[in-house]
Design an enzyme around this catalytic site. Structure first.
Site, PDB file in Angstrom:
ATOM      1  N   ASP A 173      34.346 -32.200  55.360  1.00  0.00           N
ATOM      2  CA  ASP A 173      33.800 -31.532  54.169  1.00  0.00           C
ATOM      3  C   ASP A 173      32.869 -30.396  54.587  1.00  0.00           C
ATOM      4  OD1 ASP A 173      34.384 -34.370  53.568  1.00  0.00           O
ATOM      5  OD2 ASP A 173      33.667 -33.931  51.559  1.00  0.00           O
ATOM      6  N   ARG A 218      35.479 -44.127  63.756  1.00  0.00           N
ATOM      7  CA  ARG A 218      36.461 -43.098  63.403  1.00  0.00           C
ATOM      8  C   ARG A 218      35.780 -41.758  63.168  1.00  0.00           C
ATOM      9  NH1 ARG A 218      35.964 -46.532  58.477  1.00  0.00           N
ATOM     10  NH2 ARG A 218      35.464 -45.210  56.694  1.00  0.00           N
ATOM     11  N   GLY A 313      40.999 -38.110  56.747  1.00  0.00           N
ATOM     12  CA  GLY A 313      40.394 -37.529  55.546  1.00  0.00           C
ATOM     13  C   GLY A 313      41.255 -37.785  54.313  1.00  0.00           C
ATOM     14  N   ASP A 315      42.446 -40.469  52.696  1.00  0.00           N
ATOM     15  CA  ASP A 315      42.485 -41.895  52.400  1.00  0.00           C
ATOM     16  C   ASP A 315      42.482 -42.042  50.886  1.00  0.00           C
ATOM     17  OD1 ASP A 315      39.926 -40.676  52.852  1.00  0.00           O
ATOM     18  OD2 ASP A 315      38.982 -42.624  52.611  1.00  0.00           O
ATOM     19  N   GLU A 513      35.378 -33.292  42.854  1.00  0.00           N
ATOM     20  CA  GLU A 513      35.840 -33.579  44.209  1.00  0.00           C
ATOM     21  C   GLU A 513      37.331 -33.288  44.358  1.00  0.00           C
ATOM     22  OE1 GLU A 513      36.436 -37.713  44.136  1.00  0.00           O
ATOM     23  OE2 GLU A 513      36.163 -38.004  46.280  1.00  0.00           O
TER      24      GLU A 513
HETATM   25  O1  LIG Z   1      34.134 -36.240  50.350  1.00  0.00           O
HETATM   26  C1  LIG Z   1      33.820 -37.234  51.282  1.00  0.00           C
HETATM   27  C2  LIG Z   1      35.048 -38.023  51.681  1.00  0.00           C
HETATM   28  O2  LIG Z   1      35.452 -38.774  50.525  1.00  0.00           O
HETATM   29  C3  LIG Z   1      36.645 -39.549  50.646  1.00  0.00           C
HETATM   30  O3  LIG Z   1      36.593 -40.509  51.651  1.00  0.00           O
HETATM   31  C4  LIG Z   1      35.397 -41.248  51.824  1.00  0.00           C
HETATM   32  O4  LIG Z   1      35.396 -42.393  51.010  1.00  0.00           O
HETATM   33  C5  LIG Z   1      36.201 -43.481  51.421  1.00  0.00           C
HETATM   34  C6  LIG Z   1      35.950 -44.642  50.481  1.00  0.00           C
HETATM   35  O5  LIG Z   1      34.592 -44.928  50.352  1.00  0.00           O
HETATM   36  C7  LIG Z   1      35.895 -43.854  52.878  1.00  0.00           C
HETATM   37  O6  LIG Z   1      36.661 -44.923  53.301  1.00  0.00           O
HETATM   38  C8  LIG Z   1      36.178 -42.637  53.751  1.00  0.00           C
HETATM   39  O7  LIG Z   1      36.011 -42.945  55.102  1.00  0.00           O
HETATM   40  C9  LIG Z   1      35.220 -41.558  53.314  1.00  0.00           C
HETATM   41  O8  LIG Z   1      35.440 -40.388  54.086  1.00  0.00           O
HETATM   42  C10 LIG Z   1      37.772 -38.614  51.017  1.00  0.00           C
HETATM   43  O9  LIG Z   1      38.983 -39.291  51.079  1.00  0.00           O
HETATM   44  C11 LIG Z   1      37.465 -37.907  52.326  1.00  0.00           C
HETATM   45  O10 LIG Z   1      38.478 -36.976  52.614  1.00  0.00           O
HETATM   46  C12 LIG Z   1      36.164 -37.122  52.184  1.00  0.00           C
HETATM   47  O11 LIG Z   1      35.798 -36.581  53.423  1.00  0.00           O
END
Ligand SMILES: OC[C@H]1O[C@H](O[C@H]2O[C@H](CO)[C@@H](O)[C@H](O)[C@H]2O)[C@H](O)[C@@H](O)[C@@H]1O
Length: 593
Positions: A173, A218, A313, A315, A513
């Site tokens: 991000d 990770r 990223g 997920d 988002e």
């Molecule tokens: O914008 C921040 C991040 O948000 C999402 O992923 C995050 O949340 C998940 C669930 O809580 C977590 O498992 C993951 O590791 C976090 O990065 C998004 O999918 C990411 O791309 C983004 O960086």
């Protein structure tokens, strides 16, 4: 050589022979173990992330001793209320380690605002520039004095966070956030965030997914070198990049040494994770999906696939599903992230090698420059040999289990265009192929942007969700390609994204988002948490594109037409007045004198 060794005595201790040892003591509470399991499986909070963001009221050691005594007293089967009482007595509220921080270099009227013609978009640019002040966070001194009491990873400088439930930095991000900050002329804040990342690589050896210890196993798409490059492009401070070289090389080698696999005789890189157990921030969710696996090993494999998807990223997404038939249909239990060679990760590593070579050349280190040019060349050859697909006319992820390309659309299939990881002399041919691919997949048919996949699973990185970083990769990639057709499409998609984000903002006064490909001005949804607002990377991309397209975009033709009519009326009235004045003088002179 594996640069990082994970100590077996304490799984959270990371021993790095070049970059020191870092031990997250608070990992005993926040990353694994019986306390985490007991609390998270009691589902005390609506969002599982809440618990792991709470501050410890006592040391990890005392907390664990109290927990053991508590469990013994409750015969190892405490009720939900008793667990809640334990948590209330041992943990403080989440997020108390951070203060809202107004960036000291924030200015009211950065130059990009003057590049925007449409008055409503101009005001939006002002609003977005203001949002940086809402997303600024500084760690309290106590975090530096007592890091063991927190899950947050201490960093020296304040940060801009994504927003909503994401109250800490996120690695990838930050690339789009930093580019937005640079357009907002907030060079000190941008540099401070980059220095935080450099310090993290020095202490830990790599950059975790986000700024919490529970992300320790990770990373995310490695964009630190690109952040440095952006900073240097804006400030011309070459020395900053040169001084960072050792750390940038270290991060590059970390990915190569730990994530490399072989495909068709070439070395390529995959996403993977080195921790054990479910994701601490989504613990019960992962335990639930693991129910379909019977052995401990199979469950562990499942957790690793999920955490590897988080490293990407994306997920979660059908992009990572390989079912028994070798297709992408299925659900999270089909996640096989570690068996898929992802196009963008290899493209980004190619880019990193090129940028490191460029910085070495600026420093006059010719040998090192050649070394990294050679590494880049090797990665480009592997991308061409394994990931380019002549039949599809595009790059495709590669399935290591079934040894075949995965012909499913993801915006990252076009990411080599963004980082120029292809033979530039073939631009015309690639342009024709890629535009055909776009047409064949009907990618231009969505009013709200290009979706992340063409398959709706309810996961947040699938249809119909659209994400700012992915629009950026597509639009900047097509622009780079340089043919008139690719450039025209790039401009259209870029401007549409700005207009559609504006429509959502006009209706809700929020930046999201993720957005909705199927609805112009609609926000996204799905996945395991509600849609978040704020929002770092969305703001960053829009600010950059307001600067890029601001002179050309007008919000509505009606608006433009109305303005033209007004202009014609004013010109007409002026003309009538002038003619009238001349006529008046003529009549006065000839008839009355
Ligand atoms: O914008 C921040 C991040 O948000 C999402 O992923 C995050 O949340 C998940 C669930 O809580 C977590 O498992 C993951 O590791 C976090 O990065 C998004 O999918 C990411 O791309 C983004 O960086």
């Amino acid at each position: 050589r594996r640069l990082l060794e994970f100590s077996t005595e304490s799984p959270n201790a990371i021993a790095d022979d070049e970059f020191g040892t870092y031990n997250f003591t608070s990992c005993q509470i926040y990353c694994y173990g019986s306390l985490l399991d007991t609390v998270q499986m009691a589902k005390l909070f609506e969002d599982s992330k809440t618990f792991v963001d709470m501050k410890l009221l006592f040391s990890p050691q005392k907390t664990l001793e109290d927990f053991d005594a508590f469990m013994a007293a409750k015969n190892n089967t405490p009720s939900r209320d008793e667990i809640r009482e334990f948590v209330d007595a041992h943990f403080g509220a989440k997020g108390t380690e951070l203060d809202v921080w107004t960036p000291t270099d924030w200015i009211e009227h950065p130059g990009f605002i003057d590049l925007i013609h449409d008055p409503d978009l101009k005001q939006w640019g002002v609003d977005l520039n203001n949002i940086w002040k809402e997303l600024g966070r500084k760690m309290k001194d106590d975090v530096h004095k007592n890091p063991d009491y927190y899950s947050i990873i201490p960093v020296p400088n304040p940060v801009i966070v994504p927003g909503g439930r994401f109250i800490e930095f996120y690695y990838w991000d930050s690339y789009w956030i930093i580019r937005g900050l640079l357009h907002s002329e907030m060079y000190t804040t941008a540099r401070g965030m980059i220095e935080n990342f450099l310090s993290i690589v020095q202490r830990i050896g790599f950059i975790p997914n986000g700024g919490r210890v529970y992300y320790w196993g990770r990373s995310q798409p490695p964009l630190l070198t690109a952040m440095v490059k952006s900073y240097v492009d804006f400030t011309k401070d070459d020395l900053f990049a040169i001084n960072a070289l050792e750390i940038l090389e270290h991060e590059f080698e970390y990915f190569i040494n730990n994530n490399t696999v072989q495909a068709k005789g070439h070395n390529l890189v995959i996403y993977r994770d080195t921790s054990t157990g479910p994701r601490p921030e989504s613990y019960s969710e992962d335990v639930e999906t693991s129910q379909s696996f019977t052995t401990k090993e199979a469950k562990e494999d499942h957790y690793s696939e999920l955490k590897s998807a988080a490293e990407s990223g994306m997920d979660f997404s059908s992009r990572w599903f390989i079912n028994a038939n070798g297709t992408n249909e299925g659900n999270l239990t089909d996640a096989k992230t570690r068996s898929i060679v992802p196009v963008e990760l290899n493209a980004i590593l190619y880019w990193n090698a090129k940028m490191i070579a460029e910085f070495h050349s600026k420093a006059g280190n010719i040998e090192k420059m050649v070394e990294y040019e050679t590494k880049a060349q090797k990665i480009q050859e592997a991308i061409q040999a394994v990931l380019w697909n002549e039949e599809a006319g595009c790059w495709l992820d590669y399935d290591l289990i079934n040894e075949k390309p995965r012909n499913y659309f993801v915006p990252t299939n076009l990411s080599p265009l963004w980082v120029k990881a292809y033979n530039l002399s073939e631009s015309e041919k690639i342009s024709a192929s890629v535009l055909k691919y776009i047409e064949a997949n009907n990618l231009d048919s969505f009013p709200g942007g290009v979706p992340n996949t063409l398959y709706n699973t309810g996961e947040q990185w699938d249809l119909p969700n659209v994400w700012a970083p992915m629009q950026y990769i597509l639009v900047e990639g097509l622009d780079n390609l340089g043919t008139p057709e690719a450039k025209a499409l790039s401009q259209r998609w870029g401007q549409r994204w700005v207009k559609s984000n504006f429509e959502a903002y006009r209706e809700t006064l929020a930046m999201f988002e993720k957005y909705d490909a199927e609805n112009f001005g609609g926000h996204g949804g799905g996945g395991e948490y509600g849609v978040q607002t704020g929002f770092g990377w969305s703001n960053g991309v829009i600010i950059e594109w307001l600067a890029k397209y601001g002179r050309q975009i007008s919000l509505s033709n009606t608006g433009a037409a109305a303005r033209s009519c007004r202009l014609i009326t004013v010109l007409g009235a002026t003309a009538v007045a002038i003619v009238g004045a001349f006529a008046g003088r003529f009549i006065w002179r000839n008839w009355f004198k």
